[in-house]
Design a protein around this motif. Structure first.
Motif, PDB file in Angstrom:
ATOM      1  N   TRP A 139      55.588   2.056  67.669  1.00 29.37           N
ATOM      2  CA  TRP A 139      55.790   3.513  67.725  1.00 29.37           C
ATOM      3  C   TRP A 139      56.427   3.956  69.035  1.00 29.37           C
ATOM      4  O   TRP A 139      56.616   5.150  69.270  1.00 29.37           O
ATOM      5  N   LYS A 142      55.757   5.291  74.836  1.00 32.02           N
ATOM      6  CA  LYS A 142      54.925   6.390  75.319  1.00 32.02           C
ATOM      7  C   LYS A 142      53.501   6.337  74.769  1.00 32.02           C
ATOM      8  O   LYS A 142      52.541   6.636  75.479  1.00 32.02           O
ATOM      9  N   VAL A 143      53.341   6.041  73.476  1.00 33.25           N
ATOM     10  CA  VAL A 143      52.024   6.126  72.837  1.00 33.25           C
ATOM     11  C   VAL A 143      51.697   4.890  71.999  1.00 33.25           C
ATOM     12  O   VAL A 143      50.819   4.939  71.135  1.00 33.25           O
TER      13      VAL A 143
ATOM     14  N   VAL B 189      55.192  10.558  67.281  1.00 39.03           N
ATOM     15  CA  VAL B 189      56.202   9.803  68.020  1.00 39.03           C
ATOM     16  C   VAL B 189      57.290  10.743  68.548  1.00 39.03           C
ATOM     17  O   VAL B 189      57.694  10.650  69.713  1.00 39.03           O
ATOM     18  N   ALA B 192      55.843  12.809  71.385  1.00 44.56           N
ATOM     19  CA  ALA B 192      55.628  12.018  72.601  1.00 44.56           C
ATOM     20  C   ALA B 192      56.932  11.707  73.316  1.00 44.56           C
ATOM     21  O   ALA B 192      56.964  11.620  74.543  1.00 44.56           O
ATOM     22  N   ARG B 193      58.010  11.556  72.535  1.00 45.28           N
ATOM     23  CA  ARG B 193      59.278  11.172  73.154  1.00 45.28           C
ATOM     24  C   ARG B 193      59.722  12.217  74.170  1.00 45.28           C
ATOM     25  O   ARG B 193      60.222  11.895  75.240  1.00 45.28           O
ATOM     26  N   ALA B 195      57.656  14.842  75.331  1.00 36.45           N
ATOM     27  CA  ALA B 195      56.535  15.559  75.940  1.00 36.45           C
ATOM     28  C   ALA B 195      56.541  15.434  77.452  1.00 36.45           C
ATOM     29  O   ALA B 195      56.754  14.359  78.004  1.00 36.45           O
TER      30      ALA B 195
END
Lengths: 293, 293
Positions: A139, A142-143, B189, B192-193, B195
């Motif tokens: 994914w 970042k996460v 996803v 988050a990319r 954020a």
């Protein structure tokens, strides 16, 4: 002549392999990034550039592109319908866009059952069991992607700053890393602010190198990372499966560090992702012809 | 008339307080971001805008800015000589640029010994012991600030994806979070990319809320976060010190969760960071006059 095309594309580049109907490679090509998540038009351009190189190497002109049957393996194919959108933009006779993990699976283990772990900047797990494919992880930095090199490099820099602050103990690995940043923590902060996942990933080999020498932090970081990989394997790899391939830049570094139950099932990959794309094209389109033609 | 100015500035805004020589506030002002790490000229403009508002509220014209003695508390003051560079760009009679942590320390505990933990989007630890100030943490979201809200929110999203993949167990907290993203992991996803740290931090209160209800993941994430906070306190707070302030948006949420040895030493802050800047200006410039004038 039936022309088969395999494409392996991602954030760093795009490779093409052209094959005849028997699956024999007759031309290859290479171009820039094909990142369909951030730049679908740029991806289309680079896919066509690599394809035309492959056609040229096979003695064919660019007009032949309208008669190829292609399988493209691209990161992000499953996200936001990117794969289906790209299929409509391509001039090929037939095109199936798959994830990068799918062509890697096919390249590494062929048609049978097995599990492939792609350990590069990120980490993705993909398995085929009785014809059913399942993917987890991947994914992004970042996460997700806890076993990838980007996370390992980032974790290292965090520990270097914790050691600088006296919160965690220093080690030869923290000292070596600090020296790479001229012993100035501000340089680490400035680097981290703009670093892309592969910039962090550049520090992953150092962690393995120091773990090999017995560095306590290096060993701890690899141990934690192996734990995340084995947790994902516990979730995705059926206990009765005996074929496990670790691929990607860090695959061979992780392989000897897995616990015996997984180490015993590791096999070298049969081929790479690009060969997987070509084989999948041969399989899918032969199958289509048998079914529809 | 001797004019004292305090400035509290950071990525989200800039506040000014003007005081007379006795330290009584006679005017206040407010403006946009003062981020000297990314935009020193924008910071200068907003610092002056807030200052002129404060002067106006005190019945003074903008020309009075050349006679103020200022203490500015700004995030990133210690990085790359930013503080010293800004001092040269300001029209004030005298200006000292300090870190945001320094003015927060002064506001929370005054002149004495004590430790302040700023728990907001990031996490910073600052202590004064026998006049010596020491700061740790606060290196930013990417490679530090383990107790901050940004890390807590990011960790939550990572666990939500691990639960989605079947690697870790789901919980009411993972289900609630997944629902906020319409049960679509791609939305996490995509979020988050792009954020920023405060975007991740927006999910931190949810973690506390579910931890309070006994959610196993919520409890685990807070437990881990408290461990990082206490490790840093072990490194920075002298055992004989009895004054600990937890400030920032998450300070009061963390306070009851610390172990007894730290919980027993918690005091409410005397004042905020802006009042700390004004008091520090009174102290520093009175001291300078006694020494030099």
């Amino acid at each position: 002549m039936e022309l088969l095309l395999g494409i392996d594309g991602g954030g760093t580049g795009c490779r093409a392999a052209l094959a005849d109907s028997a699956g024999r490679i007759i031309g290859r090509g290479k171009s820039g990034a094909a990142n369909i998540m951030t730049d679908i038009e740029g991806a289309r351009i680079n896919i066509l550039a690599a394809t035309r190189q492959a056609l040229q190497e096979a003695g064919l002109g660019p007009e032949a592109e309208t008669s190829v049957s292609a399988v493209l393996g691209l990161a992000g194919a499953n996200v936001n319908n990117n794969g289906a959108r790209l299929e409509k933009l391509l001039p090929f006779a037939r095109a199936h866009v798959k994830s990068d993990a799918t062509i890697a699976l096919h390249g590494a283990i062929g048609d049978g059952d097995g599990t492939v772990v792609i350990l590069g900047t990120g980490s993705v797990f993909i398995t085929r069991q009785k014809g059913q494919i399942r993917t987890i992880g991947g994914w992004g930095f970042k996460v997700s992607d806890l076993g990838g090199g980007a996370r390992l490099g980032r974790d290292l820099l965090e520990e270097v700053l914790l050691a600088h602050d006296g919160v965690h103990p220093a080690s030869p690995l923290t000292e070596k890393t600090m020296a790479l940043f001229e012993n100035d923590p501000d340089r680490i902060v400035t680097f981290a602010r703009d670093a892309k996942p592969n910039d962090f990933g550049a520090y992953a080999p150092l962690v393995f190198e120091y773990a090999d020498k017995g560095d306590p932090l290096g060993s701890l970081l690899i141990e934690r990372s192996v734990k995340t990989i084995e947790e994902a394997l516990d979730a995705i790899m059926p206990p009765e499966q005996d074929r496990l391939c670790l691929i990607g830049g860090l695959g061979s570094l992780y392989a000897p560090r897995l616990s015996p139950k997984y180490r015993a099932r590791i096999h070298p990959p049969l081929g790479d992702a690009l060969s997987g794309a070509v084989q999948l094209a041969a399989k899918l389109f032969a199958h289509e012809e048998a079914a529809h033609g």
